[in-house]
Each structure stands twice: as C-alpha cells, then as structure tokens.
Scaffold this motif. Structure first.
Motif, short mmCIF file in Angstrom:
data_model
loop_
_atom_site.label_atom_id
_atom_site.label_comp_id
_atom_site.label_asym_id
_atom_site.label_seq_id
_atom_site.Cartn_x
_atom_site.Cartn_y
_atom_site.Cartn_z
N ASN A 163 49.95 31.34 -12.04
CA ASN A 163 51.40 31.42 -11.83
C ASN A 163 51.89 32.84 -11.54
OD1 ASN A 163 51.83 28.61 -12.30
ND2 ASN A 163 51.66 28.99 -14.50
N SER A 164 50.96 33.76 -11.42
CA SER A 164 51.35 35.15 -11.14
C SER A 164 50.38 35.81 -10.16
CB SER A 164 51.41 35.95 -12.44
OG SER A 164 50.16 35.94 -13.11
N LEU A 165 49.96 35.03 -9.17
CA LEU A 165 49.06 35.56 -8.16
C LEU A 165 49.80 36.53 -7.25
CD1 LEU A 165 47.27 32.20 -7.33
CD2 LEU A 165 46.16 34.21 -8.34
N PRO A 166 49.07 37.43 -6.56
CA PRO A 166 49.73 38.41 -5.70
C PRO A 166 50.68 37.79 -4.69
CG PRO A 166 47.44 39.00 -6.00
CD PRO A 166 47.63 37.66 -6.66
N PHE A 167 51.61 38.59 -4.19
CA PHE A 167 52.73 38.10 -3.39
C PHE A 167 52.30 37.40 -2.11
CE2 PHE A 167 52.05 41.40 -0.42
CZ PHE A 167 52.93 41.27 0.64
N GLU A 168 51.11 37.75 -1.57
CA GLU A 168 50.65 37.11 -0.33
C GLU A 168 50.52 35.60 -0.50
OE1 GLU A 168 48.68 41.27 -0.29
OE2 GLU A 168 49.09 39.70 -1.76
N PHE A 169 50.03 35.17 -1.66
CA PHE A 169 49.89 33.73 -1.91
C PHE A 169 51.26 33.06 -1.93
CE2 PHE A 169 45.96 35.42 -3.82
CZ PHE A 169 45.02 34.62 -3.19
N LEU A 170 52.26 33.71 -2.54
CA LEU A 170 53.60 33.15 -2.61
C LEU A 170 54.22 33.04 -1.22
CD1 LEU A 170 55.94 32.19 -4.43
CD2 LEU A 170 56.76 34.57 -4.43
N LEU A 171 54.13 34.11 -0.43
CA LEU A 171 54.74 34.11 0.89
C LEU A 171 54.07 33.12 1.83
CD1 LEU A 171 55.50 37.89 1.57
CD2 LEU A 171 57.03 36.12 0.73
N LEU A 172 52.76 32.97 1.71
CA LEU A 172 52.03 32.05 2.60
C LEU A 172 51.98 30.63 2.04
CD1 LEU A 172 49.12 34.43 3.63
CD2 LEU A 172 51.02 33.68 5.07
N GLY A 173 52.41 30.47 0.80
CA GLY A 173 52.58 29.13 0.23
C GLY A 173 51.31 28.41 -0.12
N TYR A 174 50.36 29.10 -0.74
CA TYR A 174 49.14 28.41 -1.16
C TYR A 174 48.53 29.13 -2.35
CZ TYR A 174 45.84 31.90 0.67
OH TYR A 174 45.10 33.04 0.88
N LYS A 175 47.53 28.49 -2.96
CA LYS A 175 46.78 29.10 -4.06
C LYS A 175 45.29 29.05 -3.72
CE LYS A 175 50.12 28.13 -7.73
NZ LYS A 175 50.38 27.51 -9.05
N PRO A 176 44.53 30.00 -4.23
CA PRO A 176 43.10 30.05 -3.87
C PRO A 176 42.30 28.95 -4.55
CG PRO A 176 43.60 31.72 -5.51
CD PRO A 176 44.91 31.11 -5.13
N ASP A 177 41.32 28.45 -3.82
CA ASP A 177 40.36 27.51 -4.40
C ASP A 177 39.40 28.25 -5.31
OD1 ASP A 177 41.50 25.49 -2.88
OD2 ASP A 177 40.09 25.75 -1.23
#
Length: 806
Positions: A163-177
């Motif tokens: 729930n606190s991953l770097p901003f790139e994940f938020l802006l691109l709208g995904y979470k890492p596998d």
C-alpha cells in the motif's frame, strides 16, 4: 439617489469578498495539491534506520549506509545475506527492477500501451524465461539457494509495502507481481542482447544494391588498419601455434567452419603505491534510475565483496573482494548471424534445410495492452532461432537469427564464483561459463599480479562473407560449437607493466579464430595508452585524470588529414578566424572551447557530403545514425582517393581537398545559423549537454511536479574521448550514453578505492540518494568506497536492522 449611488459600492464590496474567498480557496487548493504531490512523491521512501522483521532469517542482519546511501550488508550466512539483499535492493529500486523484468518478459505494453507491443513481441521471441529456467536447473545448489533467498527478500518487501509502493506504480495504475528466481537470470540474457549492433547486416543489405563493390568495401571495418589490439599475439607464440593445430583438427573432422567501455591495470612497479591499480568505466545508455547500484556484502570469514550490483540480481557484477579486483569492457564478438530461410509455398510453417522440408516449432503468445486491446502472435522458431524479419518490417524474405544467447552458458554462476575468487587461477576458472555477455575482464590482486582475459562466447563457423545474410538451406554456415575457453586470448603480468582495453580489436590476424570486426576505432585506446606510457609511475590522481580525459585522437586525426588542406586565402573573415583557432588546437573537447563544436559540425557536414549523394534521402539518415558511418568515414580518411569522394550528382569530379573546403564552409555557416554569429556562443558546453531524465518525465508536467530530472549539465568530451559523452547523430544537446560508473581500485588499501555513478543509489524520488551523485559525476569527482568495518562504521549515516521473525 442614495440607493442608486450605493450599487457600485455594493458591487465593489461583493467583488472584494469574492476575490478574498477565491484567493483563500485557491490557496487551499494549492496547499492540498502540494500535500498531495508531496505525499505521492514520498511513497516508497525507505526508513534507513528502521528495525524490520524478515521471515526466513536465522540471525540479525545489519545494513549500514554511508553518505551516498551505499548499503553495507553484514550477515551471518549466505542465505541471510541474499535474502537481505533482495529486501534492501527492493527498498531503493523496486520499480526499476520490475521495469527491467517486464522488458525481458515482453510485458511493457501492459503498463505503457500499444506503442510497446512490437518491442514485447521481439523480446518474447527470444524466450528469455525458458532459457533462464534451464540455466537454473543446471546450476549448483548454492547458486540456486542464493537466487531463491534473494527472490524471497524482494517478495517480502512487496508484501510489506503493497500500500506504499513508489509513485510510479500509483501513476501507472498497477502493482508488481511476485519475483521469481528466473527473473534474475533473465536480466543476464537481456544484457547480452544488443539490438543495435545486431542489425548492421540488414542496413548493409539495403545499401549494397545502390553502390558498386569498391564503395561497398569502404563501408566495412578494415581491422587490419587497427594496429592497437587488446592482446599481443607475440606474447605467447607457442599458444598461437597450438591453436592453429587445433583448428586443423576441427577441419579434418568436418567441423570447420553483431555498448563501449574502458579498463586498465598497472603493476606495482608502475604504481606509486607499490601495488596494482585497476580502473574501469563501462559505457552504457544513461538512465534514471541508473543501471548500477553500489553495494557491499559481507559474511564474516566467508565473503567480503563490494562494487556494482544490477538491480534484480543478487551479486556484485564488477568490483573487488578482499583479494582481487575486476572490471569489464565489451569484446564486440561477432555473435549474431542472420539466415534467409526458404519457405514452403504450400505451408508457411515449413522451411527448406539440407534437401527436405522441416517444420518450424510454433508457440503462441497473447499480449494484453493497457489500452484493453489483446494482441495474439504465433512465433516460428527453427534449429537456429526465431524468425525476426517482421520486426524490422521485412516482408519480402523470412530471416531467422542465431545468436550467442541460444548457446549454453551461466553468467550468474561466473559472477558468483568471481565474488569468491582469491587469485588468478580462481578468477580464470570463475569466468569459464561467461559466454553470452562477452567481455574483456581486467584483473588485479593483493599479491601484485595484473591480467586481462577475454571471457566470451566466440562461435566456430565458416566465415567467407562476414557482411551478408547467410543462406539458410544449408548447414554450411551454421555454428559448429564455441572456441574453447582455454584458447581465448589473455595476458598475465606482461613486461610492459600494464594491460588495457577499450572495445578495440581483440588480437591480430595470427589468431586462428574469427572474433569480430565491429570494434571501436582505436581513438580511445590509443589515448589511454599514450597517458599510461607518459610516466614511469602512475598515481591515483593520474588514474582520475585518465578517466576524465577529453583530448581526442579523432580530433587530431581530422586536423592532420583534413584541416591542413584548407586554403585560408579563399576564406571569409569569420572562416579565417575559426581557422586560426583550429590551427592552435590540441584536440581537447573542453566544454569551454569553440573548437569542439566546429569539429563535430565539420564531421557531420563532411560525412554528408561524402555519402549522401550515393545513398539518397531515404537511407542516409539511418546510415548516419548507425556505427557503420564511423567506419566508412575512417576508411575515407585513410584513403582520400576513395570512390566515395566524387559527388555522383554533379558533372565535375570532386576530390578530397575540395570536399574538405566545402564541408568546412558549411560547418561555419551551420553553426552561425543554428546558434549565433558570435563565436563565444559556439562553446561546446552551450551545445553539448546532458539531462538525467526519469522515463515518466516524458510527460513534462510530471517532470516538473515531481522534480524527476537533473540538468541540463554542460559536458566536455564526445563518443571518441576516454571520458565519453555520446549523442544521437545531429543532437549534441541530448547526450544519451557514456560511463555508467567510474571505479579506481586501490589494492594497497581497499578503503582508498574510488567510485562514482551518474545518478544515485536510490530510485525513490524523494530519497536524499536520488540523483545525488549526478553533479559530482559530470564534474569528474569521486567518493570513497569504504571496505573495512572500521571505516564503514566511522562513516555510517544510517543503520537498519533486519531481524528474524516466524
């Protein structure tokens, strides 16, 4: 009357109230926007002093960071070390790790959209994951355990910070596998795949019908003209003789047969320290975050290694342990071939080989783009490799490739062993499995030895025509194996007191195997050796000066072969003024000088005047941006009577001196038109600049809001200087590749080792370690890479503890 007179006052009062509330609301919105941007930007920002519970640890792991954020990881055993490495690396580089992983998996279009579908298809055709799983299956248990522990550490970071991953994940709208061990191995395959060098034959194939054989020959590297080789064939004539005999045995058995860097080492006798000094700077494209992370790993009594790690894998790729130091340069092995296949007109899934039809192996891929579109593709692969012609819009023929990535190797195992090597024999044995990422690896040890070894996968195959697409209907040109590792060139403690390489020609023609031809023209290596030989003994400061040297042997060549032909009596006043500046110039590509700008513009105009008339408007831009144009111009400089010199679109017969004069006048006119009539505006640093740019800053508003970039910085040098700052043809304001690090290893005292990277150790944009080294890098500065525990603790800025939990 009073009521009428009050209306303007009421309106004015209302307007003031409105303006007041508007300003208040606007201020509140700005505050909210500031807080929102700041909150988003701070996502994923690590607490470097935290105590964190990690499952699977057997004992506490300490992570000490210095003022540059370099993590020094102290663990009790290897499993704990690599589990901690995975967690720590993910703290600072998780989005970059995922991005690199997506490249190898062909999954960029899932986050960036349809424009990346073709890239994804190409990467999927190379089957990185399939090969990586095979490598792991054949790897020793200790290496597999290390990669598995690393993967677990990465995944624990992802789970704890979902729930606190770097901003790139938020802006691109995904979470890492979840991270898998094969993903770490994939990165090695990706490093081995050099897309740009691989297409030289295709460009030549397009050019060949346009010109005669004499002109075609002048486009190709004439390596016999490159006198500066990495290895001296005369150093061990018996070895060369034995290789020739071995090649004859292969013939009797019927088995006969496309990035830059600097490294060097001097012996203790040639060093003021009395012990070897080793230098390395690998040249890659500049990226943010940078391609390397500085790291130090310690298991007391078992492992102590420091240097550069590739985000996504757990080992030190280049660096030193407590016994040896090593660094790499690209060997430029000719390790990719194209084959034109004959396709069955009645079945496109069959190809003709050795007198009969054979079935392609088919496999289907589905790509789900961010746009919502689904793309399906059936890949065809034969015994050589995948069909790749369609990736370059070639529809009139079917081309397959065979490249070194198809051959068995295990670079991760080599690095694992190198991290633990204690002497030349251990180092030599470590890199026995190093094939797909072909490198000349420099060596120094605490016993005073230096060396340089070609660690490469060199194919054994028939080479009667290096520069053509090969016929696929026969096995005549198929690879028959690889040159045995023990027969690859090396040097160990040469009498001259130093070893060096800079992507130059590997060895002369007495060597019986074909290694390559697309070497760099030897401007950098000649300058390096000139500086190494200028003094009887060299200091660390001398090494720093060499790594940051920007005097160009190429510039000196242009002056000697071209500018001496200029006739100043026919020049305009401005041309004469510039001519006098060039006549007094020593070839220094100093950002504060005008002469480098004149040189680079002259090279551009001279190249165009020589080659564009034959190649035409359509092909010339591709030719100019390709490395082939450098070889072609070098050949014309060596042969002023080249048929390329005459302009085929005119009735006159032009000569070399005439073209030099015309190109010089055009260069002066171009600089005047592009920049200013005033010479002081032509300073190289006004034209030649670098900005370290985050990928998401392509959306300018993001770059501004989140302060993603650093620069522009005015820089000296060019692609042909020891300190390289290269740029795409015609765009010197967009420097895009150069040294990805600089290292000077001091074997008399490891704590004196110097290092710098162009960016910083963290990819978290609000970290103090994000792009914190950029300005130092462009200024040619360094920082210490502390190694002893006492020096590390004395220079500690943060200490994090990772503790075992159930």
């Amino acid at each position: 009357m009073a009521g009428k007179n009050s209306n303007p006052a009421i309106k004015k009062n209302l307007w003031r109230k409105f303006l007041k509330w508007f300003i208040i609301v606007l201020a509140l919105l700005l505050v909210i926007a500031f807080i929102l941007v700041r909150t988003i930007a701070r996502r994923g920002l690590p607490d470097y002093n935290a105590t964190i519970g990690i499952k699977g640890l057997t004992a506490e792991v300490r992570v000490i960071r210095d003022e540059y954020g370099t993590p020094h990881i102290f663990a009790e055993n290897e499993a704990d070390l690599y589990r901690a490495t995975g967690y720590v690396m993910a703290q600072d580089r998780i989005w970059q790790m995922d991005l690199l992983r997506r490249v190898t998996l062909g999954r960029l279009s899932e986050i960036f959209g349809d424009s990346y579908v073709e890239t994804d298809l190409l990467m999927r055709s190379l089957r990185h994951t399939e090969k990586s799983k095979q490598i792991l299956q054949n790897s020793p248990a200790e290496l597999v355990a290390a990669v598995e522990a690393f993967s677990d550490g990465v995944n624990q970071y992802i789970a704890a910070n979902k729930n606190s991953l770097p901003f790139e994940f938020l802006l691109l709208g995904y979470k890492p596998d979840a991270w898998e061990p094969c993903h770490s191995v994939n990165l090695i395959g990706f490093m081995a795949w050099d897309l740009k060098a691989g297409w030289n034959e295709l460009l030549l194939e397009n050019i060949k019908p346009l010109i005669d054989s004499a002109r075609y020959s002048e486009l190709l590297p004439h390596v016999e003209r490159y006198k500066s080789t990495v290895f001296d064939s005369k150093a061990n004539p018996l070895m060369v003789h034995n290789r020739i005999l071995e090649l004859e045995k292969l013939e009797k058995l019927g088995l006969d047969i496309l990035c830059g860097s600097n490294n060097w080492a001097v012996s203790g006798n040639k060093s003021f320290t009395g012990m070897p000094l080793v230098a390395n700077d690998m040249h890659l494209s500049f990226s943010v975050p940078g391609i390397w992370m500085q790291m130090h790993q310690v298991v007391k009594g078992k492992l102590n290694v420091s240097g550069l790690a590739l985000p996504g894998q757990p080992l030190i790729v280049v660096g030193h342990n407590d016994s040896i130091a090593w660094g790499m340069t690209n060997t430029y092995v000719d390790n990719l071939d194209y084959y034109q296949e004959t396709i069955n007109p009645e079945n496109i899934n069959q190809y003709w080989f050795k007198g009969e039809w054979h079935d392609f192996v088919l496999h289907n891929e589905t790509i789900k783009s961010k746009s919502g579109q689904v793309f399906e593709k059936t890949f065809r692969t034969n015994h050589r490799g995948p069909v790749v012609s369609e990736f370059k819009d070639i529809h009139d023929k079917v081309l397959t490739i065979h490249w070194v990535g198809e051959e068995p190797g295990n670079e991760l195992l080599s690095i694992y062993k190198a991290n633990r090597a204690t002497n030349w024999n251990g180092f030599t044995e470590a890199f026995r499995n190093f094939r797909s990422v072909s490198q000349n690896i420099v060596y120094g040890d605490i016993n005073g030895n230096i060396g340089l070894r070609a660690c490469a996968g060199v194919p054994v195959r028939k080479r009667d025509a290096i520069y053509r697409i090969l016929p696929g209907d026969t096995d005549e040109f198929d690879w028959k194996g690889m040159v045995p590792y023990d027969e690859l060139p090396f040097e160990f403690n040469p009498r001259r007191g130093y070893v060096s390489s800079a992507n130059n020609r590997t060895i002369d023609s007495t060597y019986p195997y074909h290694i390559g031809v697309w070497y760099d023209i030897p401007y950098r290596i000649d300058r390096i050796r000139e500086l190494l030989e200028a003094k009887a003994k060299l200091s660390v400061e001398d090494f720093k000066d060499i790594q940051n040297d920007y005097t160009s042997k190429y510039a000196q060549t242009i002056i000697d072969k071209c500018f001496v032909l200029l006739d100043s009596t026919a020049m305009s006043p401005k041309e004469k003024k510039v001519y006098r500046l060039m006549a007094d110039w020593d070839g220094s590509m100093d950002k504060n000088l005008v002469q480098p700008s004149v040189l680079e513009e002259f090279i551009a105009t001279f190249t165009e005047s020589i080659f564009k008339d034959e190649l035409g408007e359509e092909i010339y831009p591709t030719f100019r941006s390709n490395k082939i144009s450098r070889f072609a111009l070098y050949n014309v400089l060596e042969n002023p009577a080249s048929p390329w010199v005459d302009n085929v679109t005119t009735t006159e017969t032009e000569n070399f001196a005439l073209l030099v004069g015309q190109a010089y006048a055009s260069a002066i006119a171009n600089l005047t038109d592009k920049f200013s009539p005033k010479l002081k505006k032509w300073k190289w640093g006004n034209i030649h600049q670098i900005t370290f740019s985050h990928p998401l800053s392509q959306k300018k508003i993001l770059g501004i809001l989140f302060k993603l970039n650093r620069g522009p910085f005015a820089v000296s040098g060019s692609f042909h200087t020891v300190s390289p700052y290269g740029y795409a043809a015609g765009q010197p304001s967009k420097v895009e590749h150069g040294a990805s690090h600089r290292h000077i290893f001091t074997l008399h005292n490891w704590d004196s080792t110097l290092s710098i990277i162009p960016t910083g150790n963290s990819g978290a944009i609000k970290s103090r370690f994000y792009l914190d080294q950029s300005e130092q890098f462009v200024n040619g500065e360094y920082h210490y890479e502390f190694f002893s525990q006492s020096a590390i603790e004395q220079n500690a800025r943060f200490t994090m503890k990772l503790e075992p939990v159930n």
